[in-house]
Every structure is written in C-alpha cells, then in structure tokens.
Design a protein around this motif. Structure first.
Motif, PDB file in Angstrom:
ATOM      1  N   PHE A   1       0.849  -1.189   0.000  1.00 31.08           N
ATOM      2  CA  PHE A   1       0.000   0.000   0.000  1.00 31.08           C
ATOM      3  C   PHE A   1       0.892   1.250   0.000  1.00 31.08           C
ATOM      4  CE2 PHE A   1      -2.317  -3.392   2.121  1.00 31.08           C
ATOM      5  CZ  PHE A   1      -3.583  -3.326   1.546  1.00 31.08           C
ATOM      6  N   PHE A   2       0.506   2.261  -0.776  1.00 28.21           N
ATOM      7  CA  PHE A   2       1.287   3.497  -0.878  1.00 28.21           C
ATOM      8  C   PHE A   2       0.381   4.688  -0.574  1.00 28.21           C
ATOM      9  CE2 PHE A   2       3.257   0.313  -3.478  1.00 28.21           C
ATOM     10  CZ  PHE A   2       4.622   0.497  -3.324  1.00 28.21           C
ATOM     11  N   SER A   3       0.839   5.573   0.329  1.00 30.24           N
ATOM     12  CA  SER A   3       0.021   6.722   0.715  1.00 30.24           C
ATOM     13  C   SER A   3       0.915   7.856   1.219  1.00 30.24           C
ATOM     14  CB  SER A   3      -0.967   6.321   1.811  1.00 30.24           C
ATOM     15  OG  SER A   3      -1.658   7.449   2.301  1.00 30.24           O
ATOM     16  N   PRO A   4       0.478   9.123   1.026  1.00 32.21           N
ATOM     17  CA  PRO A   4       1.256  10.243   1.573  1.00 32.21           C
ATOM     18  C   PRO A   4       1.002  10.471   3.054  1.00 32.21           C
ATOM     19  CG  PRO A   4      -0.591  11.071   0.297  1.00 32.21           C
ATOM     20  CD  PRO A   4      -0.605   9.582   0.145  1.00 32.21           C
ATOM     21  N   PHE A   5      -0.061   9.933   3.594  1.00 28.28           N
ATOM     22  CA  PHE A   5      -0.341  10.166   5.018  1.00 28.28           C
ATOM     23  C   PHE A   5      -1.216   9.061   5.587  1.00 28.28           C
ATOM     24  CE2 PHE A   5      -3.047  12.721   2.262  1.00 28.28           C
ATOM     25  CZ  PHE A   5      -4.283  12.153   2.495  1.00 28.28           C
ATOM     26  N   ILE A   6      -0.658   8.316   6.501  1.00 34.01           N
ATOM     27  CA  ILE A   6      -1.405   7.358   7.318  1.00 34.01           C
ATOM     28  C   ILE A   6      -0.670   7.322   8.652  1.00 34.01           C
ATOM     29  CG2 ILE A   6      -1.891   4.908   7.672  1.00 34.01           C
ATOM     30  CD1 ILE A   6      -2.464   4.651   4.695  1.00 34.01           C
ATOM     31  N   SER A   7      -1.411   7.491   9.744  1.00 40.07           N
ATOM     32  CA  SER A   7      -0.760   7.525  11.053  1.00 40.07           C
ATOM     33  C   SER A   7      -0.407   6.119  11.534  1.00 40.07           C
ATOM     34  CB  SER A   7      -1.663   8.225  12.073  1.00 40.07           C
ATOM     35  OG  SER A   7      -1.877   9.563  11.694  1.00 40.07           O
ATOM     36  N   ASP A   8      -1.383   5.227  11.463  1.00 36.92           N
ATOM     37  CA  ASP A   8      -1.191   3.851  11.933  1.00 36.92           C
ATOM     38  C   ASP A   8      -1.407   2.899  10.756  1.00 36.92           C
ATOM     39  OD1 ASP A   8      -1.145   1.388  13.132  1.00 36.92           O
ATOM     40  OD2 ASP A   8      -2.764   1.785  14.559  1.00 36.92           O
ATOM     41  N   HIS A   9      -0.315   2.365  10.227  1.00 33.25           N
ATOM     42  CA  HIS A   9      -0.430   1.543   9.015  1.00 33.25           C
ATOM     43  C   HIS A   9      -1.229   0.267   9.253  1.00 33.25           C
ATOM     44  CE1 HIS A   9       3.249  -0.122  10.940  1.00 33.25           C
ATOM     45  NE2 HIS A   9       2.818  -1.272  10.436  1.00 33.25           N
ATOM     46  N   GLN A  10      -1.321  -0.204  10.513  1.00 36.42           N
ATOM     47  CA  GLN A  10      -2.071  -1.429  10.783  1.00 36.42           C
ATOM     48  C   GLN A  10      -3.573  -1.249  10.579  1.00 36.42           C
ATOM     49  OE1 GLN A  10      -1.065  -4.358  11.071  1.00 36.42           O
ATOM     50  NE2 GLN A  10       1.102  -4.128  11.498  1.00 36.42           N
ATOM     51  N   LYS A  11      -4.037   0.009  10.527  1.00 35.51           N
ATOM     52  CA  LYS A  11      -5.467   0.247  10.309  1.00 35.51           C
ATOM     53  C   LYS A  11      -5.890  -0.084   8.879  1.00 35.51           C
ATOM     54  CE  LYS A  11      -6.322   3.564  13.998  1.00 35.51           C
ATOM     55  NZ  LYS A  11      -6.812   4.920  14.364  1.00 35.51           N
ATOM     56  N   LEU A  12      -4.921  -0.304   7.989  1.00 30.91           N
ATOM     57  CA  LEU A  12      -5.248  -0.729   6.628  1.00 30.91           C
ATOM     58  C   LEU A  12      -5.540  -2.224   6.548  1.00 30.91           C
ATOM     59  CD1 LEU A  12      -2.761   1.237   4.349  1.00 30.91           C
ATOM     60  CD2 LEU A  12      -5.242   1.404   4.331  1.00 30.91           C
TER      61      LEU A  12
ATOM     62  N   ASP B   1       2.043  21.361  14.246  1.00 25.77           N
ATOM     63  CA  ASP B   1       2.002  20.238  15.185  1.00 25.77           C
ATOM     64  C   ASP B   1       0.631  19.563  15.243  1.00 25.77           C
ATOM     65  OD1 ASP B   1       1.089  22.641  16.225  1.00 25.77           O
ATOM     66  OD2 ASP B   1       1.533  22.113  18.301  1.00 25.77           O
ATOM     67  N   ILE B   2      -0.175  19.827  14.240  1.00 22.90           N
ATOM     68  CA  ILE B   2      -1.498  19.202  14.218  1.00 22.90           C
ATOM     69  C   ILE B   2      -1.343  17.708  13.933  1.00 22.90           C
ATOM     70  CG2 ILE B   2      -2.095  19.382  11.755  1.00 22.90           C
ATOM     71  CD1 ILE B   2      -4.762  20.673  12.803  1.00 22.90           C
ATOM     72  N   LYS B   3      -2.171  16.918  14.545  1.00 19.01           N
ATOM     73  CA  LYS B   3      -2.098  15.468  14.381  1.00 19.01           C
ATOM     74  C   LYS B   3      -3.081  15.009  13.304  1.00 19.01           C
ATOM     75  CE  LYS B   3       0.837  14.931  17.755  1.00 19.01           C
ATOM     76  NZ  LYS B   3       2.257  14.593  17.455  1.00 19.01           N
ATOM     77  N   LEU B   4      -2.586  14.177  12.390  1.00 23.67           N
ATOM     78  CA  LEU B   4      -3.449  13.595  11.368  1.00 23.67           C
ATOM     79  C   LEU B   4      -4.011  12.282  11.905  1.00 23.67           C
ATOM     80  CD1 LEU B   4      -1.365  14.151   8.104  1.00 23.67           C
ATOM     81  CD2 LEU B   4      -3.260  15.511   8.953  1.00 23.67           C
ATOM     82  N   ASP B   5      -5.320  12.193  11.934  1.00 14.41           N
ATOM     83  CA  ASP B   5      -5.964  10.985  12.440  1.00 14.41           C
ATOM     84  C   ASP B   5      -6.449  10.128  11.277  1.00 14.41           C
ATOM     85  OD1 ASP B   5      -5.680  11.854  15.100  1.00 14.41           O
ATOM     86  OD2 ASP B   5      -7.467  13.108  14.904  1.00 14.41           O
TER      87      ASP B   5
END
Length: 601
Positions: free
Chosen positions: A274-285, A521-525
């Motif tokens: 899987f390829f993405s510019p933004f994912i915080s927790d890769h296990q959620k895929l 410093d905003i968090k990406l969810d």
C-alpha cells in the motif's frame, strides 16, 4: 530551554518576546526591518532549534535558514544544514546554481561534500537521505507493506521498481481513477523496463487467460470485472496507490476492500503493498476479515516549507500570511482586493492551480478568468486547440479558455480530453492556469508552483486535514523543484492562497481553517469509516451490523468461501448469483429470488 522543549511551549514562552519581531519580519520578507543583529540572532536561534529533540522545532529552525538564504542570497547556511539533514537535492542544487567552481575547489569541506553527494545519485537525479532509505527499505521488504511518504517523494517510481524486480510474476496495480490509470500505464511504458513488461492489462477484455506473467493497471471496478470473468485468476503482487482511500465510507472504498479479500482468498501468498502520503497507523489498513499482517515504512523528512496566505474578498480585502509555527496571522500587504481575478493576476506564477468544488463553478470561473486576464496567450497553442477541436465542437468552452492560457479539469469531461488537457498543461509554457477540483487528490501529477483555493469545500464537506495536506502537496513537486533546467530553490516554499470568494460559504473563517488544518504540530488521524476495516468491537449499532453483514453477504455471493461467517444467506439460483455479480441493487435479491426464477422460466 531543555531538550524536551516543544513548539507548544515556544508559543507560550517569554522567549517569543525577543524572537517574534525578527522572525515575523523574516517570514514577511521585510528585509528593510532586519538589521545585522536581527539576522545574527535568527541564525543563532535556528542552530539551537535544529538541535532540539522536538521535530517541529527542528522544522522551525530549518524554515529560518531557508527563508534567510532566499531573502539574503547567502546560501552557505542552507547548504550546511541540507548536508547535515540529508537533504541532498537541496545541497546539490545550491552547489550547481549558487556556488562557483572556485568556491567549491578552494574549500576542502565543500569539495568533500560535493563528492559525498554522489552516493545519493540515482540515474540523473539526487535523492534525499529519507528518499534513499525509504526506497531501500521498500525494495528489500518482501512482506505485506505500507509505504508512507509525502506527495512527490517518488512512490510511483517505487511501484515501477517493484514491478521491475518481479517481472516473472502476475502483478496488479490498483489506482483510484481512470486518469491515474492512464498516467501509471504511460509511466511504465516510458520507463527502463518498458521492453521487459510483456503485457499491460487495463480492461478485463484485454486478458486472454493464458498469460503466465503480466501487469494489470486497474481501478477496483475493473479489477472486480476481471476477477468475475476469470474464476481461477490470482495475482502474486498487488500494489494499491493512494491507499488512504480505503478508509472512506463510500462504495468504492468497500469495493476496494472486497477485491483485496478476494485476491487473498484465491492466493494467500499474494503480497500486498500500500502506498500513501499520510497514514498515522499503518495497521489500520488491515482488513479484519482477511488474514494478513502489515509491515510499515515511512519518512518524516520535511524539505518543503509552505507559505499560507489568505484574503477575505468579501470583507477588508487585505492579504494576510498565516504562520504555521507560531499559529498566528500577520498582514502581508496594504493592497486591497475584492475580485478573484485581480488577486490571482497579481500573485500568479508561471504555472498555477485554481481549486473549486463543483464542475459548473469550474467551467464558469475558467471562462471568467480567460475573459479577464490582462495577459493573453499566444498562437503557440493553436495546435492544442486544433487537436481538441477534432473531438469537440469548435465553439466548445474549453477552446475559448485555451486561447487565454487557461484549461479546466473535472470528472465530467470525456476521458480522452481530460488526459490531453493534463498533457498539454504540463508541456506548454503558454498554459498558465488549470482550474480543477478534487480530481487532483487522486494522485494526478500536474506541474504547478502556486495554488489558489476559492472554497474550502470538497464534495459536501470541508477539507479534512489529510485531504488539505494532500491537495497542497500537488504544487512544487520535487521533479519541478529540482529539475536540472528550470528548477529553483525558491520553490521549496510553495505558496497557498485561500480566498473567501463568491464560491465560498459566507460563514467561512479563513484563519480558523488554517489553524485547524495547517498548524505544524497538528495530528493527522486515520478516520476509518469503511465498515470492512472496522474492528468487530467498534461495530455497535444495528445499522452498522446490518451494513457489515450485507457487504460480507454480497462478497460471499460473488466469491464463495471468502469469509467465515455463520448463517450466511447465499443465492440459490443462477439468476440470483448473476444479480449479485452484476451489482443489481434495485431490489432485495434474496427476498425476490423465487419470483426471479419464476419470471425467467
């Protein structure tokens, strides 16, 4: 300050009383207000910030160095920082465009570092330390993998390298749109492996059934048709581009999860990337109903530093700059604007994106922009106009726009025209503006230096933090910033302009939008809305439970034995199974199956 000092503490700390005035003058490019002592103080501050443990303070330190070098034309500090942080493309461009040969030859350290940078050369381009590390980790990892890197970091090239390493295998590349499908196919055909790739399948009809190895580039809808027509087909590798789309709630996201489950059912050894510019927790895929584990690799490098501007055309009309580090806004100029065209005309670059939400607004604004631009295009693009006129009526609105150097781009245009518009905009220096919507979020690569947002809407909602970050990542791509001929170090500061315009919601708060979407410093969810990706413990409501069962039931009817769910109701007749396979949603198939059989008989 301690090593654990953070960007939030900096905003609250009394040190800002000394730091802010000089820093604000720097980011506003007010060189006349910066004395020698101010610049010296800023450089000392940047060195301290670059050595703190807090990632965002380090980014602030880098921002000061970058802005200082661009403002003063003194590039040695930026060169040194780029070498130390592994930003090799930056240091190499400074060396080639801002240092003389004598300057390098007379300095042992510069000569040494000049040679050192060749370790990061890949063909004709230079990779950053983060890029090289990411590529190496991706190439050597043979497991199911999630690759997370900023837009323009070379994820498409990583996919091609993965293909080149496995040419004897059956490979499927999943892309989210037909535009990206064509772009990906073209990228493969123009790569070094073009002659080695036996066959590229982009439609289910192209598959003959006897291929031992091939590359399929498909949307999830086309992949499902291919799998339904060929019950024994399986793949060795599946590469999913723009994989964050899997989190969404819509039918396409659910379908993407379903085809992944089908592939894993047909071949448990299928390797998923899987390829993405933004994912915080890769296990959620990971899909809970399919048995596989995911490794993850990412880079935290941040080479570009965005400059955020906004102007309320409906109110005071003044341009402000929002600073994502201090989370404050400052007036940028005294000029007053109440018209979108006048603002864009004054702030435009050679290549610009204008973002709108609705196709009808895109078309009407493109025509308005074309009519009112002070500088018109020249006859060099007459060949582009003639080509499009062959497919469309000679008075088609797009042709009127082209004559002024404007094109527009949305999902409602014929696919061949959309592809040609992208091609023409990328190659013609006379085409300055592309007016478009969220089709840009699907990974389509368009060379542009600035973006103007005339609304904060995407579909019926405002941009999420991830969608906004993805959109602004489409300007000043690395391939443009570090282009050997026209690349410029100034493009490391992409400029984003947010306008409260006639196309905006009257209640839009421009500063509030930036503070909620762009603060450093905003968090990406990872907002997981796809019912097939949710853990069973997260599904509580009767509606969600029914939705999950309906989707698993549909999957079982088009691909039996994919999931292990008790009391699954499958179609009993051939016509019932065909209704499932052909996505008939007009009625309840199971409830009406007896009548379907009777009608058919």
């Amino acid at each position: 300050m301690s090593e654990t000092f953070t960007i939030k503490q900096l905003r609250r700390n009394e040190v800002l009383n000394d730091f802010s005035p000089s820093y604000i003058n720097l980011v506003l490019s007010r060189e006349e207000n910066l004395k020698e002592n101010d610049l010296r103080y800023l450089l000392k501050s940047s060195i301290a910030l670059l050595n703190y443990g807090d990632e965002n303070l380090q980014r602030l330190g880098y921002r000061i160095i970058l802005r200082y070098s661009l403002l003063t034309g003194h590039y040695t500090p930026l060169y040194d920082v780029a070498i130390n942080k592994g930003f090799i493309p930056v240091s190499k461009q400074i060396e080639e465009k801002h240092f003389s040969r004598e300057e390098i030859g007379n300095s042992f350290f510069k000569a040494y570092f000049s040679a050192y940078q060749d370790n990061f050369k890949d063909k004709e381009i230079y990779l950053s330390y983060g890029q090289k590390q990411l590529i190496d980790l991706t190439n050597t990892n043979k497991n199911n993998l999630v690759v997370i890197a900023p837009t323009s970091y070379g994820k498409s090239e990583m996919i091609i390298q993965k293909i080149s390493q496995n040419l004897s295998s059956k490979i499927c590349v999943i892309v989210p749109s037909k535009a990206l499908l064509a772009q990906t196919k073209k990228r493969i055909l123009t790569s070094e492996i073009a002659d080695q790739v036996g066959r590229i399948v982009t439609h289910s009809e192209m598959y003959r059934g006897n291929e031992k190895n091939f590359v399929a580039v498909l949307t999830q809808e086309r992949l499902l048709r291919l799998l339904q027509r060929n019950a024994s087909l399986n793949f060795d590798y599946m590469f999913v581009d723009e994989a964050h789309n899997l989190f969404k709630k819509d039918n396409r996201a659910i379908l993407l999860a379903q085809v992944i489950m089908i592939l894993k059912k047909r071949n448990s050894n299928t390797i998923l990337n899987f390829f993405s510019p933004f994912i915080s927790d890769h296990q959620k895929l990971r899909i809970p109903h399919s048995d596989y584990y995911l490794d993850g690799v990412r880079t935290y490098e941040s080479i570009k530093v965005e400059k955020y501007f906004y102007c309320d055309l409906q109110d005071d009309g003044k341009t402000h700059l929002y600073d994502q580090f201090l989370n404050e806004a400052y007036q940028y100029s005294n000029a007053i604007y109440h018209d979108e065209i006048a603002f864009i005309e004054d702030y435009k670059a050679k290549k610009n994106i204008v973002y709108l939400n609705r196709p009808r607004d895109i078309q009407s604004f493109a025509l308005l922009l074309a009519r009112n631009l002070k500088s018109k295009s020249v006859s060099v693009i007459e060949d582009v106009i003639a080509t499009i006129a062959d497919f469309l009526h000679p008075e088609y609105h797009l042709l009127k726009c082209l004559r002024a150097g404007v094109v527009y781009h949305h999902g409602g245009k014929p696919e061949i025209i959309t592809l040609y518009v992208e091609y023409a905009f990328a190659r013609s220096k006379n085409l300055q503006f592309i007016v478009t919507n969220s089709t840009l979020l699907e990974g389509v690569n368009i060379p542009a230096e600035k973006i103007f947002l005339l609304t904060t809407k995407i579909g019926r909602s405002n941009f999420s933090k991830s969608e906004f970050k993805n959109l602004i990542g489409r300007i000043c791509r690395f391939s443009e910033v570090f282009h050997p001929d026209h690349g410029r170090i100034e493009m490391l500061e992409p400029e984003i302009y947010l306008l409260k315009s006639r196309y905006s919601n009257p209640r839009t708060n421009l500063l509030g939008f930036y503070q909620s979407k762009a603060k450093v410093d905003i968090k990406l969810d990872d907002k997981v809305e796809n019912i097939l990706l949710k853990d069973k413990k997260e599904i509580n409501t009767p509606e969600e439970k029914k939705q999950l069962r309906d989707n698993l039931e549909y999957l079982e009817n088009i691909e039996p034995n994919t999931v292990d769910v008790a009391n699954m109701a499958n179609a009993k007749s051939e016509i019932g199974r065909l209704c499932y396979k052909n996505n008939v949603y007009d009625f309840d198939i199971k409830a009406n199956e007896d009548q379907l059989v009777k009608n058919l008989d």
